[in-house]
Each structure stands twice: as C-alpha cells, then as structure tokens.
Enzyme design. Structure first.
Site, PDB file in Angstrom:
ATOM      1  N   HIS A  61       0.807  -1.212   0.000  1.00  0.00           N
ATOM      2  CA  HIS A  61       0.000   0.000   0.000  1.00  0.00           C
ATOM      3  C   HIS A  61       0.845   1.269   0.000  1.00  0.00           C
ATOM      4  O   HIS A  61       0.387   2.305  -0.494  1.00  0.00           O
ATOM      5  CB  HIS A  61      -0.944   0.008   1.211  1.00  0.00           C
ATOM      6  N   GLY A  62       2.011   1.219   0.552  1.00  0.00           N
ATOM      7  CA  GLY A  62       2.801   2.441   0.570  1.00  0.00           C
ATOM      8  C   GLY A  62       4.205   2.228   1.090  1.00  0.00           C
ATOM      9  O   GLY A  62       4.455   1.329   1.896  1.00  0.00           O
TER      10      GLY A  62
END
Length: 483
Positions: free
Chosen positions: A328-329
């Site tokens: 996700h990041g």
C-alpha cells in the site's frame, strides 16, 4: 484521466459508439480499439510511463509461452523468476527506492555512523502496483498449470491495460478476464443498464461521500494537536467512510464501465463495514488483493510452515499482512498498519481447530449479517478505524502523535468539545449505511433489478443525479491512485 472528470465523460461515449456501432462485427478490431483507448486513458496522465506497461506486457507474454512449452522444471522456474524479478524490480525501483535508502541511512545514523541522504526525484507511475500483480499472476498460474498462455498478443496486452481497471483494480486474474477477449460480444441492454446503475452509484459514493469527507479529514489530520479527543476520533471514523466510498466508488465505476463493453469483473467489495471480525473484513474489503495475497503468498508460506501448526499459520498471516502494508505504501506507517491487522488475527487463529486461509475467493455470496451481530460489527469497525490512524497519517511519527493526542485528550477530559463536519457528511453517511444495509444481499447499493415499477426506478435515478449535482464536492483524485 479520472472517472469523475469531464475528459472521461467525453472519452467514454466516443469509445462506446466506435465499439458497438462501428466495430460490433469485428472482435479483433474491438480488442484493438480497447487497447488504443486504454493507452490513451493512461497516457492522459503521463505518456512516458506507457513504456513500463508495454515492457511488463511483453515480458510476461513471452515468459508465459516459454514456461508452457518447457518441460524441464528448473528451466520453467528460471522463466518464472524472470517474470517475478522484472515486475517486482519495476515496482521496487519506482515505489520503494527512496524508502529503502532512507531507512538504511536512518539505521546507520541511529548507531552513530553519520551518512548523508541520497534520493532520486522518482515519480510513482499510477497503477503500477495493480498491473504488475495482474501480469505476475498470469505467469504464476501458467507455471502451476492452472491456465494456458495465449498467443494473441493484442488480447493479452488489452487484458493487462484494460482501462476500466488499469489504475486501481480490481486485480483481475487471467482465468476470468482473458477468455472474455476471445468471445464474441453482443450488446446486452440489460447488462448495460445494470452497469449504468453501478456507475451512478459509484459516482455518488465518490463525489458526494468521499470528496465531501476529504476536507474535514484533511483538516483534522493536519491540525490534530489543536482538536479534542472526540474530534480526533470522529476524524478517523469519517476517514473510514471516505476511503471506503472513494475506493469502492472507483470499483463500482470500473465494474459498471466494463459491463457497458460486455465484460464481467469479479466483485471487489462486499459491504466490509458489516464485518463481524477482522477475518470477515478481509473477505469483504479489496477482495481482489486479499485473494491474490492468499493464493500467491499466504498459501505457499502456510504450506512451508505447516509443521509449526497454528504458530506457523500465524507467522504466514503476519508476514502476508506486512507485505500487504508495504504494497500500500513505502512507509513504516503502512507496515505497522498491516502488522496490526496481522495481530488482530491472533484470537481468530487460536480459536479455530482448523485455519487455512485469510481470504475466500471473490465470488459473490449472500450476506447473512443481522441486527443481533451489530455489536460485533461495531467492535470490528473500531479495530479497523484504529489501524486507519496509521494508514492516513503521513508517516509513523505523525500516527504515534495522533494517538498520543487522543490519549491526552481523554486524560484531560477534552472529549466532548467536538468540531462537527459539514452537514452534508452528517446527512449522507447515514444514508449510505442505510441503503447498503437494505441492499446487503445485492451486488451494489443501487442494484434495482428487483423493483418492477419503472417510474419508481427513474425517480431514484433522478434523485441520485440531483444529489450529485447539488451536494457534490470539488472533484478530487482517487485515494488508491497513490498506491
């Protein structure tokens, strides 16, 4: 090009007319049109990164053919690792290069070795996390003899870049989507109407719910030190609906647009805030990613660690969620977010006699949730909201400070001085919950096929359109574009 932009609402009818009225008798030319349209759609953002999609497409197309025709297992593995290495290499460089460099330097600085930061001005290509996973699954499925490769490069390239789901999913499997490019497609009025309803519902969630929530959430998270504990808690709850309406709204539009062209995507959301535990949540939230991680990461890990019984299962679950967080990041706050979900699985794992999966397939199943399960739903929602503090914060330090601010506010009895959001949020979030509760056995909130009265259906359509026009906020990019 954004789904909620004027550009897209000019682009879509042009492609639709050419597809059904000019090329309706030419299957291959329809695929060519979709490929060109998909590249225009993506290139509208930045043409330079079309080369990455093309490279990923070419590599996995030829790798798939080589894996299939090679009988030697060692050679097959080498071809497979070429696909995995290339796709993860692209993803690693563009998404994680600076994160790993900075983390490495911070680790050395913490023990007294002073090192200077060196980072590149790397632009994250939109959708790279999605299409790299989609192409990798193609090679992985061929290596497991689940599917056969295609020799039609146009069909495969269109499968990789199909514009409705190119930049934020769903992450489609070749076994579901690729065969649809080889079947003659005739215009289906009922399917197109259903797709239009789903597009309208997705626009409502994005423009009316998510974009109105954004300004309040941004203010609370940017100025958390100035607000009471009650406001900070409310800010997280509002963010929960912002990210759900934003991402599931995108998915509804994507699935609806695909239906306009005669394609069926798998479901990606199944009313996740009606979940009764964390396991149930991940069977309902971003189903295409959770099922991907289940099939290609968790299951192999669980098999390798099966001798450790439930401790092995927990290790496999925890590693899977750490990877999910990193997907996700590029930040420690995302890794902590994933780790918290892994920790929340502990009671579930050790309470079951058998535990084999973190997810189910994304086949639409009937919801059996009822009023007596509302306490469990509220507890699960609270747990998810706690993890969202780490997900929404710009870094781990800010997430910790946000939690500290809540704790200090509670200790100092600074709880009830709440800065309320805009009246539109107060009105429409309960409406969203009510509609989805009533429609929880349907594919999406505005699935109105069961209503026989045409006049009533049109009343609902006009009402929703009017709400979008009157109460819609300023157009903003979709949250998951950053992943």
């Amino acid at each position: 090009m954004l789904f909620n932009s004027i550009d897209f609402f000019i682009f879509l009818p042009i492609v639709f007319v050419l597809y059904w009225m000019v090329l309706n008798k030419h299957l291959r030319m329809q695929n060519v049109l979709l490929l060109i349209a998909s590249y225009i759609f993506y290139g509208w953002w930045d043409w330079r990164f079309l080369s990455l999609i093309l490279m990923s497409t070419v590599v996995d197309y030829f790798v798939g053919l080589q894996i299939y025709k090679t009988e030697n297992s060692s050679t097959r593995k080498r071809w497979l690792w070429l696909s995995i290495g290339f796709n993860l290499g692209l993803l690693g460089f563009f998404k994680y290069f600076n994160f790993f460099i900075e983390s490495w330097i911070d680790a050395f600085n913490s023990i007294g070795y002073n090192m200077d930061y060196y980072s590149l001005n790397i632009i994250l290509p939109v959708g790279i996390s999605f299409y790299t996973f989609q192409t990798m699954s193609y090679s992985l499925d061929i290596s497991k003899n689940k599917i056969k490769p295609t020799k039609d490069f146009i069909a495969f390239a269109t499968f990789v870049s199909f514009f409705p789901q190119l930049v934020a999913g769903p992450i489609e499997r070749a076994s579901n989507l690729l065969p649809q490019f080889f079947k003659r497609r005739n215009f289906d009025y009922i399917m197109a109407v259903d797709g239009s309803r789903q597009i309208l519902w997705g626009l409502f969630k994005k423009i009316v719910i998510a974009d109105n929530c954004a300004s309040y959430v941004n203010d609370v998270f940017q100025n958390y030190s100035e607000y009471s504990a009650g406001t900070l808690v409310l800010g997280v709850a509002v963010f929960a609906f912002q990210i759900y309406a934003d991402f599931s709204g995108y998915t509804d539009i994507a699935i609806g647009v695909a239906k306009l062209f005669g394609f069926q995507f798998k479901r990606n959301f199944n009313y996740p805030y009606f979940s009764t535990n964390i396991s149930d949540f991940w069977k309902r939230w971003h189903i295409s990613l959770s099922s991907w991680l289940n099939d290609y990461l968790f299951t192999p890990l669980a098999i390798d660690l099966r001798n450790y019984k439930k401790y092995g299962i927990f290790s496999a679950v925890f590693i899977t969620f750490l990877i999910s967080g990193l997907w996700h990041g590029a930040g420690w706050n995302y890794i902590v977010w994933g780790g918290l979900h892994g920790l929340f699985y502990i009671p579930i794992i050790f309470s079951k006699k058998r535990f084999s999966s973190i997810s189910t397939s994304n086949i639409v199943t009937k919801n059996n949730v009822s009023y007596n399960q509302i306490p469990k739903m509220l507890l699960t929602f609270t747990m998810v909201c706690f993890t969202y503090i780490f997900f929404r914060s710009i870094n781990l330090s800010e997430a910790i400070n946000y939690n500290v601010a809540i704790s200090e506010g509670i200790i100092n009895n600074n709880i009830f001085n709440i800065n309320l959001p805009d009246i539109r949020i107060i009105l429409f979030i309960p409406c969203l919950i009510l509609v989805e509760w009533i429609q929880r056995d349907k594919e999406f909130g505005m699935d109105l096929k069961a209503i026989n009265y045409i006049a009533f259906r049109w009343f609902i359509y006009i009402l929703v359109i009017a709400i979008i026009i009157i109460f819609g906020a300023k157009s903003q990019s979709f949250i998951y574009f950053q992943f």
